[in-house]
Design an enzyme around this catalytic site. Structure first.
Site, PDB file in Angstrom:
ATOM      1  CG  ASN A  67     -71.004  26.252 -23.686  1.00  0.00           C
ATOM      2  OD1 ASN A  67     -71.031  26.374 -24.898  1.00  0.00           O
ATOM      3  ND2 ASN A  67     -71.366  27.227 -22.864  1.00  0.00           N
ATOM      4  CG  ASP A 126     -76.587  28.417 -16.213  1.00  0.00           C
ATOM      5  OD1 ASP A 126     -77.201  29.436 -16.576  1.00  0.00           O
ATOM      6  OD2 ASP A 126     -76.834  27.277 -16.647  1.00  0.00           O
ATOM      7  CE  LYS A 149     -50.114  26.965 -16.428  1.00  0.00           C
ATOM      8  NZ  LYS A 149     -49.037  26.399 -17.214  1.00  0.00           N
ATOM      9  CG  PHE A 188     -82.158  28.102 -29.142  1.00  0.00           C
ATOM     10  CD1 PHE A 188     -82.612  29.279 -29.716  1.00  0.00           C
ATOM     11  CD2 PHE A 188     -81.873  27.032 -29.972  1.00  0.00           C
ATOM     12  CE1 PHE A 188     -82.776  29.383 -31.087  1.00  0.00           C
ATOM     13  CE2 PHE A 188     -82.023  27.112 -31.342  1.00  0.00           C
ATOM     14  CZ  PHE A 188     -82.482  28.292 -31.907  1.00  0.00           C
ATOM     15  CE  LYS A 205     -83.619  25.195 -19.216  1.00  0.00           C
ATOM     16  NZ  LYS A 205     -82.683  24.444 -20.041  1.00  0.00           N
ATOM     17  CE  LYS A 243     -83.991  30.794 -18.445  1.00  0.00           C
ATOM     18  NZ  LYS A 243     -82.612  30.712 -18.857  1.00  0.00           N
TER      19      LYS A 243
HETATM   20  O1  PMT Z   1     -73.596  26.979 -31.255  1.00  0.00           O
HETATM   21  P1  PMT Z   1     -73.893  25.613 -31.849  1.00  0.00           P
HETATM   22  O2  PMT Z   1     -72.674  24.715 -31.811  1.00  0.00           O
HETATM   23  O3  PMT Z   1     -74.514  25.711 -33.198  1.00  0.00           O
HETATM   24  O4  PMT Z   1     -74.936  24.877 -30.890  1.00  0.00           O
HETATM   25  C1  PMT Z   1     -76.254  25.338 -30.798  1.00  0.00           C
HETATM   26  C2  PMT Z   1     -76.770  25.278 -29.360  1.00  0.00           C
HETATM   27  C3  PMT Z   1     -76.838  23.834 -28.887  1.00  0.00           C
HETATM   28  C4  PMT Z   1     -75.868  26.085 -28.422  1.00  0.00           C
HETATM   29  C5  PMT Z   1     -78.201  25.928 -29.409  1.00  0.00           C
HETATM   30  O5  PMT Z   1     -79.022  25.205 -30.273  1.00  0.00           O
HETATM   31  C6  PMT Z   1     -78.824  25.978 -28.020  1.00  0.00           C
HETATM   32  O6  PMT Z   1     -79.486  25.056 -27.568  1.00  0.00           O
HETATM   33  N1  PMT Z   1     -78.624  27.130 -27.312  1.00  0.00           N
HETATM   34  C7  PMT Z   1     -79.077  27.323 -25.922  1.00  0.00           C
HETATM   35  C8  PMT Z   1     -78.081  26.704 -24.984  1.00  0.00           C
HETATM   36  C9  PMT Z   1     -78.450  26.958 -23.542  1.00  0.00           C
HETATM   37  O7  PMT Z   1     -77.749  27.658 -22.873  1.00  0.00           O
HETATM   38  O8  PMT Z   1     -79.581  26.436 -23.155  1.00  0.00           O
HETATM   39  P2  PMT Z   1     -80.150  26.577 -21.621  1.00  0.00           P
HETATM   40  O9  PMT Z   1     -81.238  25.609 -21.609  1.00  0.00           O
HETATM   41  O10 PMT Z   1     -79.052  26.436 -20.630  1.00  0.00           O
HETATM   42  O11 PMT Z   1     -80.664  28.075 -21.539  1.00  0.00           O
HETATM   43  C10 PMT Z   1     -81.989  28.437 -21.905  1.00  0.00           C
HETATM   44  C11 PMT Z   1     -82.019  29.825 -22.507  1.00  0.00           C
HETATM   45  O12 PMT Z   1     -81.624  30.805 -21.527  1.00  0.00           O
HETATM   46  C12 PMT Z   1     -81.107  30.008 -23.692  1.00  0.00           C
HETATM   47  O13 PMT Z   1     -81.813  30.783 -24.645  1.00  0.00           O
HETATM   48  C13 PMT Z   1     -79.917  30.772 -23.133  1.00  0.00           C
HETATM   49  O14 PMT Z   1     -79.323  31.651 -24.098  1.00  0.00           O
HETATM   50  C14 PMT Z   1     -80.544  31.587 -22.001  1.00  0.00           C
HETATM   51  N2  PMT Z   1     -79.630  31.832 -20.880  1.00  0.00           N
HETATM   52  C15 PMT Z   1     -79.129  30.800 -20.157  1.00  0.00           C
HETATM   53  C16 PMT Z   1     -78.313  31.060 -19.070  1.00  0.00           C
HETATM   54  C17 PMT Z   1     -77.997  32.391 -18.763  1.00  0.00           C
HETATM   55  N3  PMT Z   1     -77.198  32.687 -17.717  1.00  0.00           N
HETATM   56  N4  PMT Z   1     -78.496  33.403 -19.484  1.00  0.00           N
HETATM   57  C18 PMT Z   1     -79.305  33.139 -20.550  1.00  0.00           C
HETATM   58  O15 PMT Z   1     -79.762  34.070 -21.229  1.00  0.00           O
END
Ligand code: PMT
Length: 399
Positions: free
Chosen positions: A211, A280, A290, A323, A337, A341
């Site tokens: 991503n 995810d 390849k 986040f 979330k 979580k």
């Molecule tokens: O890195 P930058 O370019 O500065 O951009 C910042 C950002 C947009 C990446 C950051 O601000 C942000 O939003 N990070 C969270 C991105 C994300 O994966 O969001 P989510 O809504 O999919 O996940 C929610 C939370 O679960 C997040 O804290 C994530 O780290 C966590 N997660 C998600 C999936 C997974 N398999 N394991 C996790 O721990």
């Protein structure tokens, strides 16, 4: 009122005139300011400007200063609460990075103990000079050693070109000085685990799913927590960023590697901030060779572990911050979330907004608290936001 002792180093660049304004602002804040000018700086602004503003003679000569002392460089290093070099030329940056000491300012910088006296460098130069790998490497080296770099701005330059290289404005430097001095170690004794960047999930030896995360948000949080005295463990997916000075850095590539690293550190940490954009899903199989072109390609993806959900299920004393990168119905999705979580706080960014989310230097977020309530922040730099988030975490933990 700041009421601190500040040494300001002025080197030879047109931005030297802005330093006079910085000195004026510092004096207005009740600071005692000692100016040190290089020979080149005096071609841009007369020492009289600084001696008038500071009420002190300007230092510029290693051997024949206003005070007849053979250890003026040591006195200068012992006296201040903070040193700021503005503007900092490529020459001064190079000398500081490589331990060269051929004038009063560079010699005094070598004598500073960074653990007790922070040093801020405010580079100002032509874009090509700033982008030169030699200058970039020197800045990276200084950052790793704990110097604070006030990253130059983009705009019109004195040489007639436009681009990065303008010294940050005096008001911004004052804000940075205040933040640096206020970082009195309110996170001392805390261990903060930050995750940052994307993860990569290989399809074959040359391709992967990932991503747009640049790591900027997470690295800014790691830097801010470190500046405030925390032990910081930064687990990061692949980015092009330099890890902030003083953090313990653990690079990973895949979600499963991040999972293992984070779970390993979890028992010893007080606060987890999960900024990483974790994939995810991952391909069920990684092709050994390849993958060749065909009419179509069907990929079977399987779920990666949800690291944060796992932490939430096992949390004990730890304060968990997630986040949420959302594109619609922000608060509804973020609330789900937070519950699923078991988070204490979730930072919600609408990644479709200009100046927010992935890859930008800035962010626009809302904070959703476990105890209820939502707080909205305007657009600000990711570093500034990191300090606000850390302020709120502290307030929540104090109860
Ligand atoms: O890195 P930058 O370019 O500065 O951009 C910042 C950002 C947009 C990446 C950051 O601000 C942000 O939003 N990070 C969270 C991105 C994300 O994966 O969001 P989510 O809504 O999919 O996940 C929610 C939370 O679960 C997040 O804290 C994530 O780290 C966590 N997660 C998600 C999936 C997974 N398999 N394991 C996790 O721990």
């Amino acid at each position: 009122m700041l009421d601190k002792k500040i040494v300001i180093g002025i080197t030879g660049g047109i931005a030297a005139y802005k330093s006079a304004e910085l000195v004026r602002l510092l004096v207005k804040e009740g600071c005692s300011v000692q100016a040190v000018m290089t020979t080149a700086a005096q071609s841009f602004v007369a020492p009289l400007t600084f001696s008038t503003l500071t009420g002190r003679p300007v230092y510029h000569n290693l051997f024949a200063g206003p005070i007849q002392s053979s250890t003026v460089h040591i006195d200068l290093a012992r006296w201040p609460d903070l040193v700021v070099v503005a503007p900092a030329t490529a020459n001064l940056i190079g000398k500081a990075a490589h331990g060269l000491a051929d004038d009063l300012l560079s010699t005094a910088l070598l004598a500073i103990r960074l653990e007790s006296c922070p040093v801020i460098l405010a580079p100002a130069m032509n874009t090509a000079m700033l982008c030169n790998p030699a200058v970039q490497d020197n800045l990276a080296l200084l950052r790793r050693r704990g110097f604070i770099i006030a990253d130059p701005l983009a705009g019109d330059l004195a040489c007639g070109e436009a681009g990065e290289g303008r010294m940050v404005e005096p008001e911004q430097l004052l804000a940075l000085i205040k933040r640096t001095l206020a970082a009195t170690g309110d996170y001392k004794g805390e261990t903060v685990l930050v995750t940052a960047g994307p993860t990569r999930e290989a399809l074959d030896p040359v391709r992967f799913l990932s991503n747009h995360s640049s790591g900027r948000m997470g690295y800014a949080l790691a830097r801010a927590a470190r500046e405030r005295g925390a032990r910081v463990i930064l687990v990061s997916g692949p980015t092009s960023l330099e890890p902030p000075a003083g953090v313990e850095f653990y690079p990973v590539t895949t979600a499963r590697e991040m999972f293992r690293a984070v779970m390993g550190f979890f028992p010893i940490v007080d606060i987890v901030i999960k900024t990483a954009a974790v994939a995810d899903f991952r391909p069920e199989l990684i092709a050994e060779q390849k993958i060749k072109k065909g009419e179509e390609l069907q990929l079977k993806l399987v779920r990666n572990p949800d690291i944060l959900e796992e932490l939430g299920a096992h949390k004990d004393k730890q304060f968990l911050v997630g986040f949420a990168a959302e594109t619609a119905d922000l608060l509804t999705h973020a609330r789900v979330k937070m519950e699923r979580k078991n988070l204490d706080l979730i930072v919600v960014n609408d990644v479709t907004r200009e100046g927010a989310g992935f890859e930008t230097e800035t962010n626009i977020v809302q904070l959703l608290y476990r105890a209820g309530g939502v707080e909205e922040f305007p657009l600000m730099s990711k570093l500034e936001l990191s300090h606000r988030i850390l302020d709120r975490i502290r307030a929540c933990r104090k109860g």
